[in-house]
Design an enzyme around this catalytic site. Structure first.
Site, PDB file in Angstrom:
ATOM      1  N   TYR A   1      51.584 145.764  70.714  1.00  0.00           N
ATOM      2  CA  TYR A   1      50.819 146.192  69.537  1.00  0.00           C
ATOM      3  C   TYR A   1      49.541 145.369  69.407  1.00  0.00           C
ATOM      4  CZ  TYR A   1      49.544 146.440  64.595  1.00  0.00           C
ATOM      5  OH  TYR A   1      48.852 146.567  63.413  1.00  0.00           O
TER       6      TYR A   1
ATOM      7  N   SER B   1      46.289 163.326  58.990  1.00  0.00           N
ATOM      8  CA  SER B   1      47.520 162.681  59.450  1.00  0.00           C
ATOM      9  C   SER B   1      48.414 163.737  60.091  1.00  0.00           C
ATOM     10  CB  SER B   1      48.259 161.996  58.294  1.00  0.00           C
ATOM     11  OG  SER B   1      48.889 162.946  57.454  1.00  0.00           O
TER      12      SER B   1
ATOM     13  N   ASP C   1      46.503 164.746  64.996  1.00  0.00           N
ATOM     14  CA  ASP C   1      46.909 163.496  65.632  1.00  0.00           C
ATOM     15  C   ASP C   1      45.676 162.853  66.247  1.00  0.00           C
ATOM     16  OD1 ASP C   1      48.016 161.472  67.315  1.00  0.00           O
ATOM     17  OD2 ASP C   1      49.905 162.575  67.369  1.00  0.00           O
TER      18      ASP C   1
ATOM     19  N   THR D   1      47.679 159.282  54.810  1.00  0.00           N
ATOM     20  CA  THR D   1      48.884 159.353  53.983  1.00  0.00           C
ATOM     21  C   THR D   1      49.726 158.083  54.058  1.00  0.00           C
ATOM     22  OG1 THR D   1      50.048 160.476  55.792  1.00  0.00           O
ATOM     23  CG2 THR D   1      49.037 161.866  54.111  1.00  0.00           C
TER      24      THR D   1
ATOM     25  N   THR E   1      63.829 135.515  60.763  1.00  0.00           N
ATOM     26  CA  THR E   1      63.612 135.060  62.136  1.00  0.00           C
ATOM     27  C   THR E   1      63.676 133.537  62.226  1.00  0.00           C
ATOM     28  OG1 THR E   1      62.172 136.965  62.460  1.00  0.00           O
ATOM     29  CG2 THR E   1      62.056 135.227  64.100  1.00  0.00           C
TER      30      THR E   1
ATOM     31  N   LYS F   1      47.566 140.148  64.776  1.00  0.00           N
ATOM     32  CA  LYS F   1      48.300 140.131  66.044  1.00  0.00           C
ATOM     33  C   LYS F   1      47.400 140.409  67.255  1.00  0.00           C
ATOM     34  CE  LYS F   1      52.689 141.268  63.856  1.00  0.00           C
ATOM     35  NZ  LYS F   1      52.167 141.063  62.473  1.00  0.00           N
TER      36      LYS F   1
ATOM     37  N   SER G   1      53.855 147.017  51.961  1.00  0.00           N
ATOM     38  CA  SER G   1      53.561 148.204  52.760  1.00  0.00           C
ATOM     39  C   SER G   1      54.773 148.588  53.597  1.00  0.00           C
ATOM     40  CB  SER G   1      52.363 147.938  53.692  1.00  0.00           C
ATOM     41  OG  SER G   1      52.687 146.928  54.627  1.00  0.00           O
TER      42      SER G   1
ATOM     43  N   VAL H   1      58.158 142.823  55.162  1.00  0.00           N
ATOM     44  CA  VAL H   1      59.468 142.189  55.004  1.00  0.00           C
ATOM     45  C   VAL H   1      59.938 142.188  53.555  1.00  0.00           C
ATOM     46  CG1 VAL H   1      59.187 140.686  57.007  1.00  0.00           C
ATOM     47  CG2 VAL H   1      58.462 139.870  54.760  1.00  0.00           C
TER      48      VAL H   1
END
Length: 329
Positions: A136, A37, A62, A14, A190, A128, A169, A173
């Site tokens: 994360y 979900s 979950d 979702t 930033t 990342k 999404s 930002v």
């Protein structure tokens, strides 16, 4: 068509990516798409948005709950694992919770897929995960390595796809900047020189589906994507948003806040070490876990990192075109 008559599970179905994948998969006439979900309200909204399509089956659960994940994979052919705890600041404040979702949850997906003899699984990772400086990214890196070394069941192929930032999404930002312009008459950035890889939702969707189709096991698929300088993105959104709403763009301030804990000035999608074994296609890199694996029509990648620091940012007018095509301005 690849998915015609197949049964597909979308974990985190979702969310923004999960919803877009579902739209794309429905075009290939699958037998069933099961959306897994934990948010009943988002499931309700999605049911309405898809006009209660009978090919869609919604399941509350979950990824932290192995038994429920196992149930969700019953009679499934293919799995898209796009569930994650992905907000950087939330992961910094609650690192063990990020581990439970991103690491243990992925372990549950792998084990359940093997037990249910799922044909293929694709896991969505992040830029990342490269040289991570936050919880994360670290959890996603561990999940990638778990998948790369997976040999629990030869009947199930599992691979990863590495994303940049998906424009528009949740958490992006772009909607945040637009909201700040309209409500606060300012944008908080930033650092104006910070660079980021950014991709459209359609690119993210296409890459994920392509990765599942092409996966041989343990690879990381990396999309080549535009680099955006945050200062230019902020100025463009001020110009477009103010023009659309009849506001004076000179009245919008840009407030530079400085790096937050765990943030980088640039992002990487592939390290130099990974590039030694990577294959290159016109639109993506493939980093195989098995160094002997080859890919048709691919050539060896250059022996260098793929970083937003060494890629030129896209021109201002090209950024405008991309955002307009994605209906973000």
């Amino acid at each position: 068509m690849y998915f015609s008559g197949k049964r597909i599970l979308v974990i985190g179905g979702t969310g923004t990516i999960g919803t877009s994948i579902t739209k794309q998969l429905l075009k290939e006439n699958p037998e069933l798409i099961r959306l897994f979900s934990r948010d009943e309200y988002k499931q309700h909204i999605m049911k309405e948005a898809f006009a209660h399509d009978k090919k869609l089956q919604f399941m509350i659960g979950d990824v932290r709950d192995y038994d429920r994940v196992l149930q969700a994979m019953n009679s499934i052919d293919y799995v898209f694992h796009v569930a994650a705890m992905k907000r950087v600041e939330t992961g910094e404040e609650n690192p063990m919770e990020a581990v439970k979702t991103n690491v243990l949850g992925t372990d549950h997906v792998m084990k359940a897929a093997a037990r249910q003899r799922v044909k293929k699984v694709v896991f969505t990772s992040t830029d990342k995960a490269i040289s991570p400086t936050n919880a994360y990214g670290a959890t996603k890196l561990i999940a990638e390595r778990m998948i790369a070394t997976n040999d629990s069941n030869p009947h199930t192929v599992i691979a990863s796809v590495r994303f940049g930032n998906v424009m528009g999404s949740r958490g992006s930002v772009i909607p945040l900047f637009k909201e700040q312009i309209l409500e606060q008459k300012k944008i908080t950035v930033t650092d104006l020189e910070m660079t980021r890889f950014m991709m459209t939702l359609q690119q993210a969707t296409d890459l994920t589906i392509h990765a599942l189709k092409e996966a041989k096991g343990g690879e990381v698929f990396v999309l080549k994507m535009p680099v955006v300088k945050l200062g230019e993105l902020a100025n463009l959104l001020i110009e477009e948003t103010c023009g659309k709403h009849g506001m004076n763009k000179d009245g919008i301030n840009i407030e530079v806040t400085g790096l937050r804990p765990g943030e980088k000035m640039y992002e990487e999608l592939m390290t130099t070490d990974e590039a030694q074994f990577a294959w290159e296609l016109p639109g993506m890199f493939i980093i195989p876990n098995d160094k002997s694996v080859t890919y048709p029509n691919a050539t060896r990648a250059q022996q260098t990192t793929y970083s937003s620091a060494n890629q030129p940012p896209i021109p201002y007018n090209e950024l405008r075109r991309i955002l307009k095509e994605a209906q973000l301005i």
